[in-house]
Design an enzyme around this catalytic site. Sequence first.
Site, PDB file in Angstrom:
ATOM      1  N   THR A 143       0.853  -1.181   0.000  1.00  0.00           N
ATOM      2  CA  THR A 143       0.000   0.000   0.000  1.00  0.00           C
ATOM      3  C   THR A 143       0.889   1.231   0.000  1.00  0.00           C
ATOM      4  O   THR A 143       1.783   1.357   0.840  1.00  0.00           O
ATOM      5  CB  THR A 143      -0.912   0.014   1.235  1.00  0.00           C
ATOM      6  OG1 THR A 143      -1.640  -1.207   1.277  1.00  0.00           O
ATOM      7  CG2 THR A 143      -1.880   1.179   1.178  1.00  0.00           C
ATOM      8  N   LYS A 191      -6.923   1.337  -3.256  1.00  0.00           N
ATOM      9  CA  LYS A 191      -6.491   0.622  -2.060  1.00  0.00           C
ATOM     10  C   LYS A 191      -6.563   1.502  -0.826  1.00  0.00           C
ATOM     11  O   LYS A 191      -7.110   1.107   0.219  1.00  0.00           O
ATOM     12  CB  LYS A 191      -5.065   0.092  -2.254  1.00  0.00           C
ATOM     13  CG  LYS A 191      -4.440  -0.515  -1.011  1.00  0.00           C
ATOM     14  CD  LYS A 191      -5.239  -1.689  -0.480  1.00  0.00           C
ATOM     15  CE  LYS A 191      -4.526  -2.306   0.721  1.00  0.00           C
ATOM     16  NZ  LYS A 191      -5.268  -3.456   1.270  1.00  0.00           N
ATOM     17  N   ASN A 197      -9.597   1.110   2.411  1.00  0.00           N
ATOM     18  CA  ASN A 197      -9.267   0.962   3.827  1.00  0.00           C
ATOM     19  C   ASN A 197      -9.704   2.182   4.632  1.00  0.00           C
ATOM     20  O   ASN A 197     -10.112   2.063   5.790  1.00  0.00           O
ATOM     21  CB  ASN A 197      -7.768   0.716   3.997  1.00  0.00           C
ATOM     22  CG  ASN A 197      -7.391  -0.724   3.716  1.00  0.00           C
ATOM     23  OD1 ASN A 197      -8.233  -1.615   3.775  1.00  0.00           O
ATOM     24  ND2 ASN A 197      -6.145  -0.964   3.379  1.00  0.00           N
ATOM     25  N   GLY A 214      -6.296  -2.095  14.850  1.00  0.00           N
ATOM     26  CA  GLY A 214      -4.875  -2.381  14.699  1.00  0.00           C
ATOM     27  C   GLY A 214      -4.568  -2.823  13.279  1.00  0.00           C
ATOM     28  O   GLY A 214      -5.337  -2.592  12.356  1.00  0.00           O
ATOM     29  N   CYS A 218      -2.684  -1.884   7.875  1.00  0.00           N
ATOM     30  CA  CYS A 218      -3.324  -1.098   6.820  1.00  0.00           C
ATOM     31  C   CYS A 218      -4.202   0.042   7.334  1.00  0.00           C
ATOM     32  O   CYS A 218      -3.966   1.209   7.022  1.00  0.00           O
ATOM     33  CB  CYS A 218      -4.154  -2.020   5.924  1.00  0.00           C
ATOM     34  SG  CYS A 218      -3.168  -3.220   5.016  1.00  0.00           S
ATOM     35  N   LYS A 248      -2.877   3.350   8.867  1.00  0.00           N
ATOM     36  CA  LYS A 248      -2.041   4.290   8.128  1.00  0.00           C
ATOM     37  C   LYS A 248      -2.576   4.706   6.772  1.00  0.00           C
ATOM     38  O   LYS A 248      -2.183   5.753   6.249  1.00  0.00           O
ATOM     39  CB  LYS A 248      -0.634   3.699   7.924  1.00  0.00           C
ATOM     40  CG  LYS A 248      -0.644   2.499   7.001  1.00  0.00           C
ATOM     41  CD  LYS A 248       0.751   1.987   6.713  1.00  0.00           C
ATOM     42  CE  LYS A 248       0.694   0.733   5.853  1.00  0.00           C
ATOM     43  NZ  LYS A 248      -0.017   0.892   4.578  1.00  0.00           N
ATOM     44  N   ARG A 266     -14.690  -6.551  23.192  1.00  0.00           N
ATOM     45  CA  ARG A 266     -15.080  -7.208  21.936  1.00  0.00           C
ATOM     46  C   ARG A 266     -16.443  -7.892  22.020  1.00  0.00           C
ATOM     47  O   ARG A 266     -16.809  -8.649  21.115  1.00  0.00           O
ATOM     48  CB  ARG A 266     -14.020  -8.229  21.525  1.00  0.00           C
ATOM     49  CG  ARG A 266     -12.647  -7.633  21.278  1.00  0.00           C
ATOM     50  CD  ARG A 266     -12.627  -6.678  20.105  1.00  0.00           C
ATOM     51  NE  ARG A 266     -11.325  -6.009  19.977  1.00  0.00           N
ATOM     52  CZ  ARG A 266     -11.059  -5.043  19.103  1.00  0.00           C
ATOM     53  NH1 ARG A 266     -12.010  -4.613  18.282  1.00  0.00           N
ATOM     54  NH2 ARG A 266      -9.873  -4.482  19.053  1.00  0.00           N
TER      55      ARG A 266
END
Length: 473
Positions: free
Chosen positions: A142, A229, A233, A284, A287, A290, A444
Amino acid sequence: MSKLGEILRERGPIHKVGVAGMGYVGIPSAVLFAEKFDFVLGFQRNSKSSGYKIEMLNSGLSPLKGEEPGLEELIAKVRAQGRFECTSDFSRIREMDAITVAIQTPFKDTVSLEPDFSALEEGLRQIGRYLNEGMLVVLESTITPGTTGGMAADILHEESGLVAGEDFALAHAPERVMVGRLIRNIQEHDRIVGGIDKESTERAIELYKPVLTKGRIIAMDSTAAEVTKTAENTFRDLQIAAINELALYCEAMRINVYDVRAGIDSLKGEGITRAVLHPGAGVGGHCLTKDTYHLERGVRLANSKLDYPPDAESLYVMARNINDFMPIHMYNLTSEGLSRLGKRIEYSRIAILGWAFINNSDDTRNTPAEQYYNMLIRDGATVSVHDPYVSESGGIKISRNMEDCLRGASAVAIFTGHSQYSNLKADMIKKLTGLHHPVIVDGRNVIDPDSFINEGFVYRGIGRGDKNYHYII
């Protein structure tokens, strides 16, 4: 016919493929290519931190832990057939017809929005030194929009003297995989393929089409592929931020975010499209943490006027900030739970369940648990960590013995939805803590709140405003 078109015609079909970077993307890609092409070389630096992968792969073993259906079997198969090999000898790049680059591209920080392309640049220079006329180079990493036709083409030219689009083909075909389903994702997801010119795109399609089972090729130019891409994300991160913010709202209004989520998701029909995700303790991975900044940087480097509301913060960056806040919220929930018992973070023993950033995996990259851990240590807590797939991360010792981790804990925080944690028993955990009223914080939504509340726990859960204010039994 163009010069590159003539060179590729004379070179003939792709037979040998190289994959630079033996990680979560490179390993499954390499062995899938090995099923379809004559021979595949995986290139891996023989470093102290990752050199072990070479021996493991050449022994037919997977260096990736966690549950990856079909991967280890496929590695063993193509090794036994002699169709795949891993090497640290980058000079063998010259033997390849095509080479893909799957090297991580983290950001140095989120203030300057400057990526750390040092590892990618080193990989490209290695390739450039051994680049031959007519080879195909594909970036799967990426990257900031504009990188393929800009920095990558320039580095390859500097090292080889060859010109992208004239002497060799160059493209971007971004990976779209998730740990836990690597093989299936590569085969079944549509593949974005963007060359710097028509010939490069066609050559890259020749490489990727054979490995697809359900997925189709979506062709475009390299910059559009780079934006695709980073944007996909960014959109997912935005969706997660939306449900995380809603979870915070529901806590404040003392209602259950999962009831609201089910209601929203129930409306279906023509013209209605939505993806209502799940809230959680943080985002986390390599990808999502950031790629928003790659997209933002790409716009900035385009040197074109952006027509946007004056002084308005980017919606995408705001979403990043919300998701980055969730480990802090986990800390706040922990502090509130302890406070109800007249305790505080300082001097408390706190157990973290789950260090990997995603379920049933050993992938710890940018795990939100680390931010939570650091805050606890800063404020004087004693912290133990359990993860069934991870034993060490950045010098932090991680136990695979849950009982040792939980023993004597004043509070337990669930950070990862590993399948093992869905079977946690309140009475067992309470016995291990040795307390009448331990605290449990579910990041979670993997445990039943009532079973823990009835056992005497102080419960806190993300989005569980209906339970977070319960009476202590």
